[in-house]
Design an enzyme around this catalytic site. Sequence first.
Site, short mmCIF file in Angstrom:
data_model
loop_
_atom_site.label_atom_id
_atom_site.label_comp_id
_atom_site.label_asym_id
_atom_site.label_seq_id
_atom_site.Cartn_x
_atom_site.Cartn_y
_atom_site.Cartn_z
N SER A 18 -10.83 -0.74 2.65
CA SER A 18 -10.13 -0.95 3.94
C SER A 18 -9.74 0.41 4.52
O SER A 18 -9.08 1.20 3.84
CB SER A 18 -8.85 -1.74 3.73
OG SER A 18 -9.10 -2.96 3.13
N GLU A 21 -5.44 3.88 6.14
CA GLU A 21 -4.98 3.71 4.77
C GLU A 21 -5.34 4.91 3.88
O GLU A 21 -4.50 5.37 3.11
CB GLU A 21 -5.58 2.41 4.20
CG GLU A 21 -4.78 1.84 3.07
CD GLU A 21 -5.63 1.10 2.08
OE1 GLU A 21 -5.82 1.60 0.97
OE2 GLU A 21 -6.11 0.01 2.44
N ARG A 69 0.83 -1.22 0.00
CA ARG A 69 0.00 0.00 0.00
C ARG A 69 0.86 1.27 0.00
O ARG A 69 0.52 2.26 0.66
CB ARG A 69 -0.95 0.04 1.20
CG ARG A 69 -2.04 -1.02 1.17
CD ARG A 69 -2.95 -0.84 -0.04
NE ARG A 69 -4.15 -1.65 0.06
CZ ARG A 69 -4.23 -2.93 -0.34
NH1 ARG A 69 -3.18 -3.53 -0.86
NH2 ARG A 69 -5.36 -3.59 -0.22
N1 EPU Z 1 -11.23 -11.03 9.45
C1 EPU Z 1 -11.86 -10.89 10.67
N2 EPU Z 1 -13.00 -10.14 10.73
C2 EPU Z 1 -13.53 -9.53 9.65
C3 EPU Z 1 -12.90 -9.68 8.40
C4 EPU Z 1 -11.74 -10.43 8.31
O1 EPU Z 1 -11.41 -11.41 11.68
O2 EPU Z 1 -14.54 -8.84 9.80
C5 EPU Z 1 -9.95 -11.77 9.40
C6 EPU Z 1 -10.09 -13.16 8.93
O3 EPU Z 1 -9.24 -13.94 9.71
C7 EPU Z 1 -9.56 -13.11 7.50
C8 EPU Z 1 -8.50 -12.03 7.61
O4 EPU Z 1 -9.05 -11.11 8.55
O5 EPU Z 1 -9.02 -14.34 7.15
C9 EPU Z 1 -8.22 -11.31 6.32
O6 EPU Z 1 -9.43 -10.75 5.79
P1 EPU Z 1 -9.61 -10.48 4.24
O7 EPU Z 1 -9.30 -11.70 3.49
O8 EPU Z 1 -10.93 -9.86 4.00
O9 EPU Z 1 -8.44 -9.46 3.87
P2 EPU Z 1 -7.97 -8.13 4.60
O10 EPU Z 1 -6.55 -8.34 5.00
O11 EPU Z 1 -8.89 -7.66 5.65
C10 EPU Z 1 -6.95 -7.13 2.40
C11 EPU Z 1 -6.98 -5.82 1.70
C12 EPU Z 1 -8.28 -5.64 0.94
C13 EPU Z 1 -8.43 -6.79 -0.04
C14 EPU Z 1 -8.41 -8.10 0.75
C15 EPU Z 1 -8.48 -9.32 -0.14
C16 EPU Z 1 -5.62 -4.32 3.07
C17 EPU Z 1 -5.60 -3.16 4.00
N3 EPU Z 1 -6.82 -4.73 2.66
O12 EPU Z 1 -7.99 -7.08 3.37
O13 EPU Z 1 -8.17 -4.45 0.18
O14 EPU Z 1 -9.64 -6.69 -0.77
O15 EPU Z 1 -7.18 -8.18 1.49
O16 EPU Z 1 -7.26 -9.51 -0.75
O17 EPU Z 1 -4.57 -4.82 2.72
C18 EPU Z 1 -8.68 -2.14 0.22
O18 EPU Z 1 -7.47 -1.94 0.26
O19 EPU Z 1 -9.52 -1.21 0.20
C19 EPU Z 1 -9.17 -3.50 0.25
C20 EPU Z 1 -10.45 -3.79 0.30
#
Ligand code: EPU
Length: 352
Positions: A251, A347, A180
């Site tokens: 995010s 972010e 990012r």
């Molecule tokens: N999780 C929770 N609670 C929740 C949601 C997720 O505990 O409400 C935990 C779960 O363990 C899950 C883990 O968080 O396995 C990761 O969640 P997710 O796969 O949704 O990915 P993220 O790390 O929260 C990142 C990016 C997103 C992108 C997703 C999918 C960042 C800051 N965000 O989210 O990007 O869509 O991965 O690859 O890196 C964005 O930048 O706007 C964005 C949406």
Amino acid sequence: MIAYQLKLGNTQSTELMKIKKNHSLKKYNSFGIEANSRYFCQIKNNEQIQALLEWRQNTDIPLLLLGGGSNILFKKDYQGMTAVIATKGIEIIKEDEKYTYIKVAAGENWHQFVRWCVENNYAGLENLSFIPGTVGAAPMQNIGAYGVELADHLYALEAIELCSGKVKNFTQQQCRFAYRDSFFKSIAFGQYLIQSITIRSPKKPQWKIEYAGIKNVLKGQEINAQNISNSIITLRQSKLPDPAIIGNAGSFFKNPLLSEKKWQALKQQYPTLPSYPQPNGLIKTSAAWLIDQCGWKGKRKGNAGVYQKHALVLVNYGNATGKEIGELANDIIKSVQDKFAIELEAEPRIIA
Ligand code: EPU
């Protein structure tokens, strides 16, 4: 409205860059926050870019360049000039045995560009389907999702240096992409206007479908760019809110990077802590998980809230002010700090 007459060298162009005063930015930020910009214009072609640069030379009014406004929070009005970059164009510029090189203008909508690639059988970007915003904003924060980042497929970038008006070409390495982050968001912040990017699409793609959930949605379908893109759209729609319906900026926090020592200590106390080891030895953990553990998911404070399906997304349920969203973000940062001694970092860009 002020009509700014464009002068190009000695010639007088008929093109006008229209500058509006005290213009609402509500339509230009995906949070849907009501904030005004003291000056406002839309840039649709290279002549208007030149007009903007010329205007800038004669003033010290600050300049805010906006793409889709999907990664910004206005906590107050903007006391400068907001220029929305709306230039268009997609062009195949080169092809070799291994790759097709596609140049795309900054003002194109990111998702529409990804779909154009998918429909024309240019692979690489399918995992980045359905990310809001424009092409020009994508390199700023090196957008990423489902195991792919823009940095994996960006070949080159063309940007205008604002102080000199010169067009500069950047290689992928010169963009200094990180999680990012980029040269344009860090060291050179505010110094360039990204004009176009060139994507290198592989002719023999390596599909990325390991990320949790993609395989389930694909359910035995043929693995190709179209089906992966469709699956990603389904996945994103199932857990992320559509900004056209509920204002949000995706995010709101970055996933924090922990030292091995800190991670070991936390993992002992919280065995389900998600961990993604990084090449530099740090361990990335999930901000969503941390926020969820603090009980924030689905919580609402006035018009601002934490989305009920994903703890990383702050939403505007109606007429939230930027200040309200900012206060909610601060409360979340505080509780994560108190419980885990981890400092979350926002972010989106915050105008305060
Ligand atoms: N999780 C929770 N609670 C929740 C949601 C997720 O505990 O409400 C935990 C779960 O363990 C899950 C883990 O968080 O396995 C990761 O969640 P997710 O796969 O949704 O990915 P993220 O790390 O929260 C990142 C990016 C997103 C992108 C997703 C999918 C960042 C800051 N965000 O989210 O990007 O869509 O991965 O690859 O890196 C964005 O930048 O706007 C964005 C949406």
